[in-house]
Motif scaffolding. Structure first.
Motif, PDB file in Angstrom:
ATOM      1  N   LYS A   1      26.642   5.514  70.180  1.00  0.00           N
ATOM      2  CA  LYS A   1      25.552   6.025  71.024  1.00  0.00           C
ATOM      3  C   LYS A   1      24.288   6.248  70.211  1.00  0.00           C
ATOM      4  CE  LYS A   1      24.563  10.162  71.699  1.00  0.00           C
ATOM      5  NZ  LYS A   1      24.472  11.620  71.970  1.00  0.00           N
ATOM      6  N   ILE A   2      24.417   6.876  69.046  1.00  0.00           N
ATOM      7  CA  ILE A   2      23.246   7.145  68.211  1.00  0.00           C
ATOM      8  C   ILE A   2      22.596   5.840  67.760  1.00  0.00           C
ATOM      9  CG2 ILE A   2      22.500   8.085  65.988  1.00  0.00           C
ATOM     10  CD1 ILE A   2      24.594  10.310  66.386  1.00  0.00           C
TER      11      ILE A   2
ATOM     12  N   GLU B   1      20.920   4.240  70.895  1.00  0.00           N
ATOM     13  CA  GLU B   1      19.691   4.945  71.270  1.00  0.00           C
ATOM     14  C   GLU B   1      18.570   4.634  70.291  1.00  0.00           C
ATOM     15  OE1 GLU B   1      18.627   6.835  73.648  1.00  0.00           O
ATOM     16  OE2 GLU B   1      20.326   7.752  74.695  1.00  0.00           O
ATOM     17  N   THR B   2      18.914   4.485  69.005  1.00  0.00           N
ATOM     18  CA  THR B   2      17.906   4.259  67.976  1.00  0.00           C
ATOM     19  C   THR B   2      17.355   2.842  68.010  1.00  0.00           C
ATOM     20  OG1 THR B   2      18.976   5.895  66.539  1.00  0.00           O
ATOM     21  CG2 THR B   2      17.502   4.306  65.478  1.00  0.00           C
TER      22      THR B   2
ATOM     23  N   GLU C   1      15.325   9.508  66.535  1.00  0.00           N
ATOM     24  CA  GLU C   1      14.719  10.690  67.131  1.00  0.00           C
ATOM     25  C   GLU C   1      15.366  11.952  66.542  1.00  0.00           C
ATOM     26  OE1 GLU C   1      12.261  12.857  68.607  1.00  0.00           O
ATOM     27  OE2 GLU C   1      12.013  10.822  69.385  1.00  0.00           O
TER      28      GLU C   1
ATOM     29  N   ILE D   1      18.487  13.662  68.759  1.00  0.00           N
ATOM     30  CA  ILE D   1      19.649  12.767  68.753  1.00  0.00           C
ATOM     31  C   ILE D   1      20.771  13.245  67.833  1.00  0.00           C
ATOM     32  CG2 ILE D   1      19.024  11.223  66.843  1.00  0.00           C
ATOM     33  CD1 ILE D   1      19.719   8.876  68.751  1.00  0.00           C
TER      34      ILE D   1
END
Length: 267
Positions: free
Chosen positions: A77-78, A81-82, A91, A95
């Motif tokens: 997920k991280i 998202e990045t 973020e 995050i």
């Protein structure tokens, strides 16, 4: 208006490239969201009923599998998202896994393999703040489903993660792996807060760094806490939030403690 097939084709599409929530099925409190949430809720109940009488070794294996799953998905997920938004950036202010529910990832190894007070503290977090956070974010996943459908990677991740929190707490309590009963010492009211207190050190180091974030809500600047945070100096907000965390962790154990104290007075 998007269809279910559109959602499946865009399962890993970042919110920067999605249409508005009103043009997608499965966003917050839509019929599709209720159906998917009901599926997850039924799965939690069925797994608790099926596993609650298993021996402790089996439960530890189940907990370990779930813990590894959420760790892997958190990294995915991280990274997603990045790297998959309109701009590639990390973020720092939102995050990092430093939220109340994130503590689950750090506490579970001690709940699985720990002994004595270490295991009690870890299980205590899972069955108090972890359970509360899991239920709230499962019932009202507004931070994700305001932008995504439940048929998306982000929607799946939040429902899966918080379902795991509720499932692990439910299994611990229904199987006897952990209990709110048998509290005979005041420290047993404080031990469940230890994992949150430990993570709060790192959370506040980030909060009061140039990142200026609100991890674990210590500044009361997030969601419906914002009016309180705006009217309260940061030092007072931190004290208030610490007090709330101590109370949340102790509450499930207070009836047993009061019963013990009353019994001692009668004797």
């Amino acid at each position: 208006m998007w269809t279910i097939m559109d959602l499946i084709r865009n399962f890993f599409t970042h919110k920067d490239f999605l249409p508005g929530a009103d043009r997608m099925p499965g966003t917050l409190f839509t019929p599709l969201h209720f159906m998917v949430a009901a599926f997850w809720a039924a799965l939690i109940v069925l797994l608790c009923l099926f596993l609650r009488k298993k021996e402790e070794r089996t439960l530890r294996r189940v907990f370990a599998g779930l813990w590894i799953s959420v760790l892997v998905l958190e990294v995915v997920k991280i990274t997603w998202e990045t790297c998959c938004g309109a701009t590639v950036r990390f973020e720092w202010g939102g995050i990092l896994p430093l939220y109340p529910c994130s503590i689950f990832m750090y506490a579970m190894p001690f709940a699985i393999w720990g002994k004595g007070n270490v295991r009690y503290a870890a299980c205590g977090y899972v069955c108090s703040l972890g359970l509360l956070g899991g239920v709230i974010n499962f019932v009202y996943p507004a931070n994700v489903l305001n932008n995504y459908s439940c048929i998306s990677f982000a929607g799946f991740h939040t429902l899966f993660y918080h379902s795991v929190l509720v499932l692990c707490a439910g299994l611990m309590l229904t199987s006897g792996y952990h209990s709110y009963k048998g509290v005979t010492k005041a420290r047993q009211l404080l031990l469940p807060a230890v994992p949150a207190l430990a993570v709060s050190v790192l959370a506040n180091l980030v909060n009061f760094s140039p990142v200026n974030s609100d991890y674990m809500f210590f500044k009361l600047n997030s969601f419906f806490f914002a009016p309180i945070g705006a009217a309260t100096p940061d030092w007072l907000s931190v004290i208030l939030v610490y007090g709330i965390y101590l109370l949340i962790h102790a509450l499930p154990y207070l009836p047993s403690w009061f019963a013990f104290v009353r019994k001692g007075r009668k004797q």
